[in-house]
Design a protein around this motif. Structure first.
Motif, PDB file in Angstrom:
ATOM      1  N   MET B   1       0.852  -1.210   0.000  1.00 36.17           N
ATOM      2  CA  MET B   1       0.000   0.000   0.000  1.00 36.17           C
ATOM      3  C   MET B   1       0.881   1.250   0.000  1.00 36.17           C
ATOM      4  SD  MET B   1      -3.169   0.585   2.599  1.00 36.17           S
ATOM      5  CE  MET B   1      -3.920  -0.998   2.210  1.00 36.17           C
ATOM      6  N   ALA B   2       0.628   2.167  -0.909  1.00 33.72           N
ATOM      7  CA  ALA B   2       1.468   3.366  -0.994  1.00 33.72           C
ATOM      8  C   ALA B   2       1.294   4.228   0.257  1.00 33.72           C
ATOM      9  CB  ALA B   2       1.095   4.181  -2.222  1.00 33.72           C
ATOM     10  N   GLN B   3       2.337   4.965   0.564  1.00 35.35           N
ATOM     11  CA  GLN B   3       2.258   5.860   1.720  1.00 35.35           C
ATOM     12  C   GLN B   3       1.521   7.146   1.347  1.00 35.35           C
ATOM     13  OE1 GLN B   3       3.054   5.168   4.791  1.00 35.35           O
ATOM     14  NE2 GLN B   3       3.514   3.136   3.983  1.00 35.35           N
ATOM     15  N   PRO B   4       0.783   7.708   2.288  1.00 30.67           N
ATOM     16  CA  PRO B   4       0.183   9.022   2.039  1.00 30.67           C
ATOM     17  C   PRO B   4       1.262  10.067   1.762  1.00 30.67           C
ATOM     18  CG  PRO B   4      -0.704   8.013   4.046  1.00 30.67           C
ATOM     19  CD  PRO B   4       0.441   7.164   3.598  1.00 30.67           C
ATOM     20  N   ARG B   5       0.945  11.066   0.958  1.00 30.95           N
ATOM     21  CA  ARG B   5       1.868  12.172   0.683  1.00 30.95           C
ATOM     22  C   ARG B   5       2.197  12.875   2.000  1.00 30.95           C
ATOM     23  NH1 ARG B   5      -0.707  15.870  -3.478  1.00 30.95           N
ATOM     24  NH2 ARG B   5      -0.040  14.233  -4.892  1.00 30.95           N
ATOM     25  N   ALA B  46      -4.885  12.547  -3.481  1.00 33.51           N
ATOM     26  CA  ALA B  46      -4.530  12.520  -2.058  1.00 33.51           C
ATOM     27  C   ALA B  46      -3.166  11.875  -1.834  1.00 33.51           C
ATOM     28  CB  ALA B  46      -5.608  11.773  -1.273  1.00 33.51           C
ATOM     29  N   GLY B  47      -2.584  11.322  -2.903  1.00 36.47           N
ATOM     30  CA  GLY B  47      -1.267  10.692  -2.793  1.00 36.47           C
ATOM     31  C   GLY B  47      -1.291   9.362  -2.052  1.00 36.47           C
ATOM     32  N   VAL B  48      -2.413   8.642  -2.166  1.00 28.49           N
ATOM     33  CA  VAL B  48      -2.509   7.333  -1.501  1.00 28.49           C
ATOM     34  C   VAL B  48      -2.953   6.275  -2.504  1.00 28.49           C
ATOM     35  CG1 VAL B  48      -3.115   8.429   0.696  1.00 28.49           C
ATOM     36  CG2 VAL B  48      -4.940   7.588  -0.819  1.00 28.49           C
TER      37      VAL B  48
END
Lengths: 213, 213
Positions: B1-5, B46-48
């Motif tokens: 899962m990508a990290q939030p910005r 949202a960068g997620v």
């Protein structure tokens, strides 16, 4: 240029072709919305070439403006205003307007108009122009007083808001309130806008922003 | 899962991530409409990862319902109803509501809500539920009388109709009427719905269709 689809053995005249295109356009605006409707789809549904649609209506905006003016349900309000006594016009307008929303055919058309107006700035301007010319102006003529146009738009916007909450959003308990009851409640208020005391001195004063009192 | 910005050197907590997703969702609903907004686009903004959006909100409908309830402009009406005297609540509500439409930030959010409600049946149901719970119920509590919910919805739908005609359709002369003048005209009518005589005997009678009188 492709020939219009034939419903009889005879070649359709320009009036019939134009009407077939308008009917197809109205169905497209109802089913696909303003953004979804296309000249290509309308031409296909009417069985004619796209160029013929553009010949008659110039653009999607032109098609929408013409569809708005084809047997418009809201013209019924202008007809109500032209008949009978102004002193019970409020209740007659309310009953006629709610009746349009309770009829599946006219309510579908009204919903398509208001959806288009909410989604597209050009459709919104066309709807405002149409309502001003075809509904508010005759209604104002029926009212006849000095501030008749302000009065007509106040009455019209109230009716619109009630129908949006009752028939589109279905906000309760307004949505399931008996129609007779709603007409009895709205009638006097619409009448107030048409013929009551609206604090005339202030109408027409320079535009001011409204802050919290 | 990508990290939030990251906006700071620290890894954002779940609350910040959820808020970032909601802010991106609200911007998407405002700019692209209900149909145009996508989980993928909101996640990217949202960068997620999309999976994280679905983890928090389950679906686009869940995202819309949560965005509706995030600092909702219309909650201001419930706050107005909770303060001051009920005998001038009509005019206070009118001024606060028109103020929301004259502020570019809140008017953009309101327009997005009503566009979504006009275009999508599921959004429409969510907006109706939200308005019922967050605006009409507190307003009815402020009114306190037997038919308070009917009264609240009559007042609310009238205010909505006026704002749609004035700020969205821009129907004249309503659109350029001075705000102070409009507040003075609407105040007594909204007050009538809140505390006036509405022909109580009829409210709650069985639903009946409305024909032309």
């Amino acid at each position: 240029m492709a020939q219009p689809r034939r419903s009889t053995g005879r070649r359709p005249g320009p009036t019939q072709t134009r009407e077939a295109i308008l009917a197809a356009a109205e169905a497209a605006f109802v089913e696909e919305g303003y953004a979804g409707a296309t000249i290509r789809g309308v031409a296909r549904a009417a069985g004619v070439d796209q160029a013929l649609v553009l010949h008659y209506f110039e653009s999607k905006d032109g098609l929408f403006a013409a569809a708005l003016r084809t047997k418009p349900p809201l013209r019924a309000l202008a007809e109500v205003a032209a008949q009978g006594d102004i002193h019970d016009l409020g209740e007659r307008l309310v009953r006629r307007y709610l009746g349009l929303w309770e009829d599946p055919v006219t309510s579908t058309r009204l919903l398509a108009i208001f959806r288009a107006a909410s989604m597209s700035a050009s459709a919104s301007a066309m709807v405002a122009e149409f309502i001003g010319e075809e509904v508010m102006a005759p209604l104002a003529e029926g009212i006849g007083s000095e501030n008749a146009k302000v009065r007509a738009t106040l009455a019209g916007s109230h009716l619109f808001g009630t129908s949006a909450a009752r028939y589109v959003l279905r906000v309760e308990p307004l949505a399931s309130l008996a129609g007779e009851c709603l007409a009895a409640i709205l009638g006097p208020v619409i009448q107030h806008y048409l013929t009551g005391d609206l604090d005339h001195a202030q109408i027409g004063s320079p535009t001011a922003r409204v802050g919290e009192g």
